[in-house]
Enzyme design. Structure first.
Site, PDB file in Angstrom:
ATOM      1  N   ASP A   1       1.956  19.874  17.367  1.00 32.23           N
ATOM      2  CA  ASP A   1       1.467  21.214  17.065  1.00 32.23           C
ATOM      3  C   ASP A   1       2.176  22.293  17.880  1.00 32.23           C
ATOM      4  O   ASP A   1       2.902  23.106  17.341  1.00 32.23           O
ATOM      5  CB  ASP A   1      -0.062  21.305  17.175  1.00 32.23           C
ATOM      6  CG  ASP A   1      -0.634  20.671  18.430  1.00 32.23           C
ATOM      7  OD1 ASP A   1       0.136  20.270  19.325  1.00 32.23           O
ATOM      8  OD2 ASP A   1      -1.877  20.580  18.532  1.00 32.23           O
TER       9      ASP A   1
ATOM     10  N   HIS B   1      -7.268  19.257  21.418  1.00 25.63           N
ATOM     11  CA  HIS B   1      -6.193  18.867  20.500  1.00 25.63           C
ATOM     12  C   HIS B   1      -5.954  17.361  20.579  1.00 25.63           C
ATOM     13  O   HIS B   1      -5.781  16.702  19.559  1.00 25.63           O
ATOM     14  CB  HIS B   1      -4.909  19.627  20.842  1.00 25.63           C
ATOM     15  CG  HIS B   1      -4.989  21.093  20.554  1.00 25.63           C
ATOM     16  ND1 HIS B   1      -4.157  21.726  19.667  1.00 25.63           N
ATOM     17  CD2 HIS B   1      -5.824  22.062  21.022  1.00 25.63           C
ATOM     18  CE1 HIS B   1      -4.464  23.009  19.605  1.00 25.63           C
ATOM     19  NE2 HIS B   1      -5.477  23.234  20.428  1.00 25.63           N
TER      20      HIS B   1
END
Length: 466
Positions: free
Chosen positions: A118, A21
Site C-alpha cells: 500500500d 494495515h
C-alpha cells in the site's frame, strides 16, 4: 507463467508499518491460505513477534522479517506508527523507503506471482522489472480513497494555496456529495498534506498513495459492493484499471476463550445492555476529551467496558479518570488500558452497543459480532471520518456523535445523546437505525457472502496471469 483453474498462487505481502494495515493483510493471507495458496509476508522483526499468533496456516504463510533501517530520530525499537507520536510519522515513511534494496533481494529470491502493498509506492516499478504483478491493496474505505486520491481531487487542488474551505467540498464527480468534511476535519487533512519527510526525494503520504494506486497493475480493496459499490465504480473509471474486492474480511470466531475477568464482569448484565467503548491501538485522546467520553458513558446509566489508551497529559488511566468517577460507576463500569480480546468481547451477548473510532476493521468486526451491537460513531481522523459518514448518513445504520465545527470536540451530553438514540427502544430515529443495521448485518452475514468474494478475488488474480 503457467496457470490453470486449479493452480495455486504465491503472493507476497508488504503492508504499511501500522497495525491497522498489517492485521487485515494477515486476515487476507489466512483466507487465501485456507484455499491452498502460499503467502510470503514481509514484516519488521519486532512487529513479527507481536502478530505471529494471528497466522492460522503456518505451513503456507511464512513471515520474512526484514532489517529495520536506522533512521535518525526514531526511538530504539520503534517499527510501527503505534510506537511513535504523530510528529514522527515522516520517519516511518523514510524507514520503509530505505527497505527497497532488501525487498528487491527478497522478491528475486521468492519469485511470487503477485506482491500486495500500500504505502511502498516504489514496489510497482520494482515488481515490473522482476516480472511480478503488483497490487495496491487498500484496507481503508473506498469512499476515503475516492475523496482523497481521485484525479479530479488532485486537479482541483493542484497549483494553488489550499484552504479548509476547499477541502470541505467533495471533489467534482464524487459519487456521494452528501459526504463532506467539517472544518476541523479539513484542517487535519490540510496539516497532513504538509507533512513531508525531510530526506531528499522522500514524498508525503498523499503523493505516495496516489503513485501507488496509479502505477500498480491492479487495485485491491477490503470492502464489498453492498456498502462501497458506487465508490468502487468511481475508482475503476478514475484509475482505468480493475478494482478487485476481497469482501470485509470479518475474522473467524476466535478459538481462545474470553478471559475469566471479562466473563465474570459481562456475565452480571442482561443481554444487549452493555456499552463497549474502544478507540483502537493508535487513538490517544486529550485528557479533557477522555473525561468527556467517560462522563457520557456514565450519564447513560448503562453498564460499560471502555478500552482506551492513556490520554495525553496523564501518566495513567487511573490518574486521568474524572473526580469521583470510580465511586459513582463502581460495579457497572470498567476503564481498561491494556490489550483486550476485542473479537471475544464483541461476541459476548451482553454487549448492546459499541462506541467506536470508526476504524474500517472495527466496524466490520462489530457487523459480524454475535452480540448484534448497535453503532455509536466518533471518528478521530483520516478514513475514519468517511467510515462514520457512510454508516451514519448514507446507510443510516449508526449515530455519529456531534462535535463542535471549529475544534471538533464532543461533550458528555453529545456522547450520551447518541447512546440514548440507539439504545432506547421507543426512540423513533433509533428504531430506523437499528432496522437498517439489522438488514445490513443480515446481508453481510448470509451464507457464502465472504467466501464468494474471496473466490472471485482469486479467480481474477489468476486471470491476470494469463
Amino acid at each position: 507463467m503457467e496457470n490453470s483453474s486449479n493452480s495455486c498462487l504465491h503472493i507476497a505481502m508488504y503492508p504499511w508499518f501500522a497495525f491497522g494495515h498489517i492485521t487485515p493483510f494477515i486476515h487476507l493471507s489466512n483466507k487465501l491460505a485456507e484455499r491452498g495458496h502460499t503467502i510470503s509476508f514481509i514484516i519488521p522483526p519486532i512487529t513479527k513477534s507481536k502478530v505471529e499468533h494471528l497466522n492460522r496456516f503456518p505451513n503456507l504463510i511464512t513471515f520474512y522479517p526484514i532489517t529495520f533501517p536506522h533512521v535518525e530520530g526514531l526511538p530504539s525499537g520503534a517499527e510501527t506508527t503505534r510506537d511513535i507520536p504523530f510528529s514522527l510519522l515522516p520517519l516511518i515513511f523514510i524507514a520503509m523507503d530505505k527497505t527497497e534494496s532488501e525487498i528487491e533481494f527478497l522478491l528475486q529470491k521468492l519469485k511470487p506471482h503477485f506482491i500486495l502493498y500500500d504505502f511502498a509506492y516504489w514496489v510497482s516499478k520494482l515488481a515490473h522489472s522482476l516480472g511480478i504483478k503488483s497490487m495496491h491493496y487498500s484496507v481503508v474505505s473506498p469512499a476515503a480513497t475516492a475523496h482523497n486520491m481521485s484525479s479530479a481531487a488532485r486537479h482541483y487542488l493542484r497549483g494553488r494555496k489550499i484552504t479548509e474551505t476547499d477541502l470541505m467540498k467533495p471533489p467534482p464527480g464524487y459519487p456521494d456529495p452528501s459526504i463532506h468534511l467539517h472544518f476541523h476535519e479539513a484542517r487535519w487533512y490540510l496539516i497532513m498534506r504538509s507533512v513531508k519527510p525531510s530526506d531528499i526525494g522522500a514524498i508525503n503520504m498523499f503523493d505516495r498513495l496516489y503513485m501507488s494506486l496509479a502505477e500498480c497493475d491492479v487495485i485491491g480493496i477490503k470492502g464489498c459492493r453492498e456498502i462501497d459499490g458506487m465508490f468502487v465504480e468511481f475508482l475503476e473509471k478514475d484509475f482505468r484499471k480493475p478494482v478487485l474486492l476481497t469482501g470485509p474480511l470479518i475474522p473467524d470466531s476466535p478459538s481462545e476463550p474470553l478471559e475469566k475477568k471479562w466473563v465474570d464482569f459481562l456475565g452480571q448484565f442482561k443481554p444487549n445492555s452493555v456499552i463497549y467503548c474502544v478507540f483502537g491501538s493508535e487513538v490517544i485522546l486529550t485528557k479533557s476529551q477522555f473525561q468527556e467520553l467517560l462522563l457520557g458513558l456514565e450519564l447513560s446509566g448503562l453498564p460499560f467496558l471502555a478500552s482506551l489508551r492513556t490520554p495525553s497529559g496523564a501518566n495513567s488511566i487511573e490518574e486521568a479518570l474524572p473526580d469521583g468517577f470510580q465511586e459513582r460507576t463502581g460495579g457497572r463500569g470498567v476503564v481498561y488500558g491494556g490489550w483486550i480480546q476485542q473479537p471475544q468481547i464483541l461476541n459476548h451477548l451482553s454487549i448492546g452497543c459499541i462506541v467506536t473510532h470508526c476504524g474500517w476493521g472495527s466496524l466490520f468486526e462489530a457487523l459480524g459480532a454475535k452480540s448484534k451491537c448497535e453503532l455509536v460513531l466518533i471518528p478521530n481522523r483520516s478514513d475514519q471520518i468517511f467510515n462514520a459518514r457512510i454508516f451514519g448518513k448514507t446507510l443510516k445504520a449508526g449515530i455519529e456523535v456531534k462535535k463542535s465545527e471549529e475544534e471538533g470536540l464532543f461533550t458528555k451530553e453529545s456522547v450520551f445523546e447518541a447512546i440514548k438514540t440507539v439504545m432506547e427502544e421507543d426512540n423513533e430515529i433509533g428504531k430506523e437505525v437499528r432496522a437498517n443495521l439489522a438488514k445490513l448485518r443480515q446481508n453481510i452475514l448470509r451464507n457464502n457472502f465472504e467466501s464468494s468474494y474471496i473466490e472471485d478475488f482469486i479467480n481474477k488474480l489468476k486471470t491476470l496471469l494469463r
